[in-house]
Design an enzyme around this catalytic site. Sequence first.
Site, PDB file in Angstrom:
ATOM      1  N   PHE A 128       0.963  -2.022  -0.143  1.00  0.00           N
ATOM      2  CA  PHE A 128       0.095   0.187   0.464  1.00  0.00           C
ATOM      3  C   PHE A 128       0.782   1.340   0.231  1.00  0.00           C
ATOM      4  O   PHE A 128       2.054   0.924   0.621  1.00  0.00           O
ATOM      5  CB  PHE A 128      -1.117  -0.241   1.013  1.00  0.00           C
ATOM      6  CG  PHE A 128      -2.292   1.308   0.892  1.00  0.00           C
ATOM      7  CD1 PHE A 128      -2.935   0.883   0.623  1.00  0.00           C
ATOM      8  CD2 PHE A 128      -1.871   2.559   1.910  1.00  0.00           C
ATOM      9  CE1 PHE A 128      -3.644   2.900   0.414  1.00  0.00           C
ATOM     10  CE2 PHE A 128      -2.987   3.227   1.866  1.00  0.00           C
ATOM     11  CZ  PHE A 128      -3.634   3.172   1.301  1.00  0.00           C
ATOM     12  N   ASP A 213       8.979   2.504   1.615  1.00  0.00           N
ATOM     13  CA  ASP A 213       8.324   3.136   1.249  1.00  0.00           C
ATOM     14  C   ASP A 213       7.873   3.034   3.302  1.00  0.00           C
ATOM     15  O   ASP A 213       7.496   1.439   3.656  1.00  0.00           O
ATOM     16  CB  ASP A 213       6.712   2.574   1.248  1.00  0.00           C
ATOM     17  CG  ASP A 213       4.833   3.918   1.424  1.00  0.00           C
ATOM     18  OD1 ASP A 213       5.654   4.378   2.713  1.00  0.00           O
ATOM     19  OD2 ASP A 213       4.523   3.423   1.080  1.00  0.00           O
ATOM     20  N   LYS A 242       3.270   9.411   8.610  1.00  0.00           N
ATOM     21  CA  LYS A 242       1.985   9.210   9.773  1.00  0.00           C
ATOM     22  C   LYS A 242       3.449   9.610  10.840  1.00  0.00           C
ATOM     23  O   LYS A 242       2.980  10.728  11.431  1.00  0.00           O
ATOM     24  CB  LYS A 242       2.617   7.713   9.894  1.00  0.00           C
ATOM     25  CG  LYS A 242       1.600   6.855   8.289  1.00  0.00           C
ATOM     26  CD  LYS A 242       0.636   5.966   8.748  1.00  0.00           C
ATOM     27  CE  LYS A 242      -0.316   5.348   7.656  1.00  0.00           C
ATOM     28  NZ  LYS A 242      -0.341   5.142   6.604  1.00  0.00           N
TER      29      LYS A 242
HETATM   30  C1  LIG Z   1      -0.315   5.396   5.198  1.00  0.00           C
HETATM   31  C2  LIG Z   1       0.553   4.924   3.702  1.00  0.00           C
HETATM   32  C3  LIG Z   1       0.495   5.946   3.214  1.00  0.00           C
HETATM   33  C4  LIG Z   1      -0.015   7.254   2.880  1.00  0.00           C
HETATM   34  O1  LIG Z   1      -0.072   8.015   4.479  1.00  0.00           O
HETATM   35  P1  LIG Z   1      -1.195   8.972   3.325  1.00  0.00           P
HETATM   36  O2  LIG Z   1      -1.194   9.852   4.843  1.00  0.00           O
HETATM   37  O3  LIG Z   1      -2.818   8.141   3.629  1.00  0.00           O
HETATM   38  O4  LIG Z   1      -1.271   9.342   1.712  1.00  0.00           O
HETATM   39  C5  LIG Z   1       1.338   5.613   1.755  1.00  0.00           C
HETATM   40  N1  LIG Z   1       1.866   3.789   2.512  1.00  0.00           N
HETATM   41  C6  LIG Z   1       2.135   3.451   3.491  1.00  0.00           C
HETATM   42  C7  LIG Z   1       3.402   2.312   3.497  1.00  0.00           C
HETATM   43  C8  LIG Z   1       0.905   3.528   4.581  1.00  0.00           C
HETATM   44  O5  LIG Z   1       1.136   2.769   5.358  1.00  0.00           O
END
Ligand SMILES: *Cc1c(COP(=O)(O)O)cnc(C)c1O
Length: 399
Positions: A128, A213, A242
């Site tokens: 994701f 990521d 986050k």
């Molecule tokens: C939450 C998340 C995103 C997206 O972050 P947003 O602030 O919602 O755009 C991207 N990559 C990972 C691994 C995530 O957990």
Amino acid sequence: MSALYGTYARSDLAFERGEGMRLFTADGTSYLDFNSGIGVNALGYGDPHVVGALKAAADKVWHTSNIFTIPEQERLAQRLVDATFADAVFFTNSGAEAVECAIKTARHHFFARGEVDRYEIIAFTGSFHGRTMATIAAGGNPHYTEGFGPVVPGFKHLAPGDLAAVEKLIDAKTCAILLEPVQGEGGVSAMPVEFLKGLRALCDKHGLLLILDEVQCGYGRTGKFFAHEWAGITPDIMAVAKGIGGGFPLGACLAGGHVADSMVPGTHGSTYGGNPLACSVGNAVLDRVLGPGFIANVDLMGQRLAWHLQQLQQRFPNYVTEVRGKGLIAGIKITPPVRDFVNRLRRDHHLLAVAAGENVLRLLPPLIVTEADIEEATGKIADAFTALDAEAASTPAID
Ligand SMILES: *Cc1c(COP(=O)(O)O)cnc(C)c1O
């Protein structure tokens, strides 16, 4: 009837205030938070140092523009550079924007070298990366791309784990490999250290960039500042968000100098990204996360959480089939439907958790969690399983 887009299956529950590990509704009911705004509220609620920094910043300039120097942004970037592999940082407002910046940085690196056809990124199923057009393409989950027109080209996907299969996908168009060291939303799966090392080696062998990521698994959550440190590797580019803002919308794309140097004036931008308010909070969060013993304690609490989850598995083998994750991004694969189970935990046991893919119950407590909190949370999960048992026993069998 709500005036909002119906994009969320929202609960009616609303919280009025928070304190440490707990959230309170207007009538004073307390909930133990193992969700932390999906891995965002790293310091829980009301951390005095962070609240103080936000209040002080509110009396100064909130926003200028990135056409001016923003001292708090310069300072946060330098501190991130000092603490990581990176040489340069681009600040964003969200995780998806941090991943977008990572994708653009990788593609532009090759463009600037004259390799204009080298733009494809190998990514993995179960990942994701956000909800923008490019990041849904990068995630490759058809559930998120369907119905939104042509999928942004330039991404290839395969299941994680098989290095030979990854190497087979590499061709003259490949520019990078993108992955989460611990897949969060996909089902809390920690990538094996050997797989991460092998991907780094493949990138070196084929002249590709490794993009990590770490939006969810970074910023201390696994018990290292960044999850890739467990594998002893470094990426070329990394997306962070986050936990970095502790609840203030903030993200960052970090890159090595050999990659960041193609991102010259005009190549990328953001109106808000890294504004004074956000970076004042970011600096205060970083004071706490890099403070003495903080990450070591996350590591310890992560081990305690894993142990308590293993105990749950032993006690309820019919409900818990696997314990997953790393540190304080943890999960259990369960047999009851996970969304119903998350609702049950919230409604009947006042525990907040998160559902993840593969029917995994995901636990993302604030990083300030104590062992007493962990015992309380796992006790509540045990109570929920016991209640399920009791309900099954009292429901007459259907012949
Ligand atoms: C939450 C998340 C995103 C997206 O972050 P947003 O602030 O919602 O755009 C991207 N990559 C990972 C691994 C995530 O957990």
